[in-house]
Design a protein around this motif. Structure first.
Motif, PDB file in Angstrom:
ATOM      1  N   UNK A  10       1.447  -1.174   0.032  1.00  0.00           N
ATOM      2  CA  UNK A  10       0.056  -0.154   0.229  1.00  0.00           C
ATOM      3  C   UNK A  10       1.168   0.949  -0.168  1.00  0.00           C
ATOM      4  N   UNK A  11       0.733   2.234  -0.900  1.00  0.00           N
ATOM      5  CA  UNK A  11       1.397   3.898  -0.792  1.00  0.00           C
ATOM      6  C   UNK A  11       0.694   4.193  -0.228  1.00  0.00           C
ATOM      7  N   UNK A  12       1.599   4.794   0.621  1.00  0.00           N
ATOM      8  CA  UNK A  12       1.448   6.266   1.522  1.00  0.00           C
ATOM      9  C   UNK A  12       1.519   7.776   1.635  1.00  0.00           C
ATOM     10  N   UNK A  13       0.998   8.521   1.523  1.00  0.00           N
ATOM     11  CA  UNK A  13       1.153   9.873   1.872  1.00  0.00           C
ATOM     12  C   UNK A  13       2.480  10.104   2.863  1.00  0.00           C
ATOM     13  N   UNK A  14       3.124  10.642   2.183  1.00  0.00           N
ATOM     14  CA  UNK A  14       4.434  10.767   2.434  1.00  0.00           C
ATOM     15  C   UNK A  14       3.830  11.844   3.883  1.00  0.00           C
ATOM     16  N   UNK A  15       4.500  12.084   5.360  1.00  0.00           N
ATOM     17  CA  UNK A  15       3.800  12.469   6.219  1.00  0.00           C
ATOM     18  C   UNK A  15       4.421  13.385   6.635  1.00  0.00           C
ATOM     19  N   UNK A  16       3.670  14.672   7.029  1.00  0.00           N
ATOM     20  CA  UNK A  16       4.161  16.091   7.279  1.00  0.00           C
ATOM     21  C   UNK A  16       5.051  16.221   8.268  1.00  0.00           C
ATOM     22  N   UNK A  17       6.039  17.114   7.698  1.00  0.00           N
ATOM     23  CA  UNK A  17       6.591  17.197   9.064  1.00  0.00           C
ATOM     24  C   UNK A  17       6.406  18.728   9.837  1.00  0.00           C
ATOM     25  N   UNK A  18       5.537  19.394   9.926  1.00  0.00           N
ATOM     26  CA  UNK A  18       4.652  20.584  10.056  1.00  0.00           C
ATOM     27  C   UNK A  18       3.293  20.539  10.536  1.00  0.00           C
ATOM     28  N   UNK A  19       3.527  20.982  10.949  1.00  0.00           N
ATOM     29  CA  UNK A  19       1.345  21.586  11.276  1.00  0.00           C
ATOM     30  C   UNK A  19       0.681  22.666   9.459  1.00  0.00           C
ATOM     31  N   UNK A  20      -0.793  22.091   9.786  1.00  0.00           N
ATOM     32  CA  UNK A  20      -1.221  23.083   8.786  1.00  0.00           C
ATOM     33  C   UNK A  20      -0.736  24.797   8.504  1.00  0.00           C
ATOM     34  N   UNK A  21      -0.686  24.705   9.649  1.00  0.00           N
ATOM     35  CA  UNK A  21      -0.979  26.497   9.678  1.00  0.00           C
ATOM     36  C   UNK A  21       1.414  26.956   9.938  1.00  0.00           C
ATOM     37  N   UNK A  22       1.764  25.718   9.348  1.00  0.00           N
ATOM     38  CA  UNK A  22       2.798  26.446   9.606  1.00  0.00           C
ATOM     39  C   UNK A  22       4.107  26.703   8.354  1.00  0.00           C
TER      40      UNK A  22
END
Length: 203
Positions: free
Chosen positions: A1-13
């Protein structure tokens, strides 16, 4: 299963360059949908176990036109957004350093000249699409643009993307409306050049 890259920052960053609602919608809706659909098409095509690069580079081997198109569009959306989100970040911007900086200067004359050229490709892309910085097989740097969710891999160039600018309207329209050039200019304030440098060294 392919997975989205995990964000290393918040949505507001990434504010004020990109607002929190745009990042959240872009990542958790658009990118998530591409990822889900790509996994579905990979299963239909019987391509489990292959990398996304292998799948995109080998689209011509898929005989079913609908599955091939689904793999191209959703696989491209998955791959392109993974690269896009992983090369942005807070407290970023500035200029690349090290070998990538030297190669950019050698290829384009200066970092400012590189910015001008890739920005022109991003702004002039008609409709939805992308602008790319890639590494060719001979190690040279190449700039290009592409429609929709195409990328240098699915287009069969043999080039390895290391940086991209997303110019689909959902990437910028909430904040910048129709002023795409303003978004492209501001985006350089949040480019994580350390991440791009790592991709350059790997390529």
């Amino acid at each position: 299963m392919f997975e989205q890259v995990k964000l290393t920052y918040g949505y507001n960053a990434l504010e004020p360059v990109i607002d929190a609602l745009t990042v959240e919608t872009h990542y958790s809706k658009h990118h998530a949908t591409y990822t889900k659909n790509f996994n579905d098409f990979v299963q239909k095509a019987g391509l489990e176990g292959k990398s996304v690069e292998e799948i995109l580079a080998g689209l011509d081997s898929v005989s079913d036109a609908a599955i091939k198109n689904g793999l191209k569009n959703n696989g491209g959306g998955f791959y392109n957004h993974n690269l896009y989100f992983s090369t942005l970040g807070p407290n970023a911007g500035g200029k690349p350093k090290g070998k990538l900086a030297a190669k950019i200067d050698e290829t384009f004359g200066s970092f400012d000249a590189f910015k001008e050229k890739i920005s022109a490709l991003a702004v002039s892309q008609f409709g939805s699409g992308w602008a790319w910085l890639s590494v060719a097989k001979d190690g040279s740097l190449v700039l290009s643009q592409s429609l929709n969710q195409d990328n240098p891999i699915s287009l069969g160039t043999g080039n390895k993307p290391i940086f991209c600018i997303d110019v689909w309207e959902h990437a910028y329209y909430l904040k910048y409306k129709n002023l795409r050039a303003d978004y492209v200019k501001a985006l350089f304030d949040i480019v994580n050049w350390d991440a791009v440098e790592k991709l350059y060294e790997q390529a």
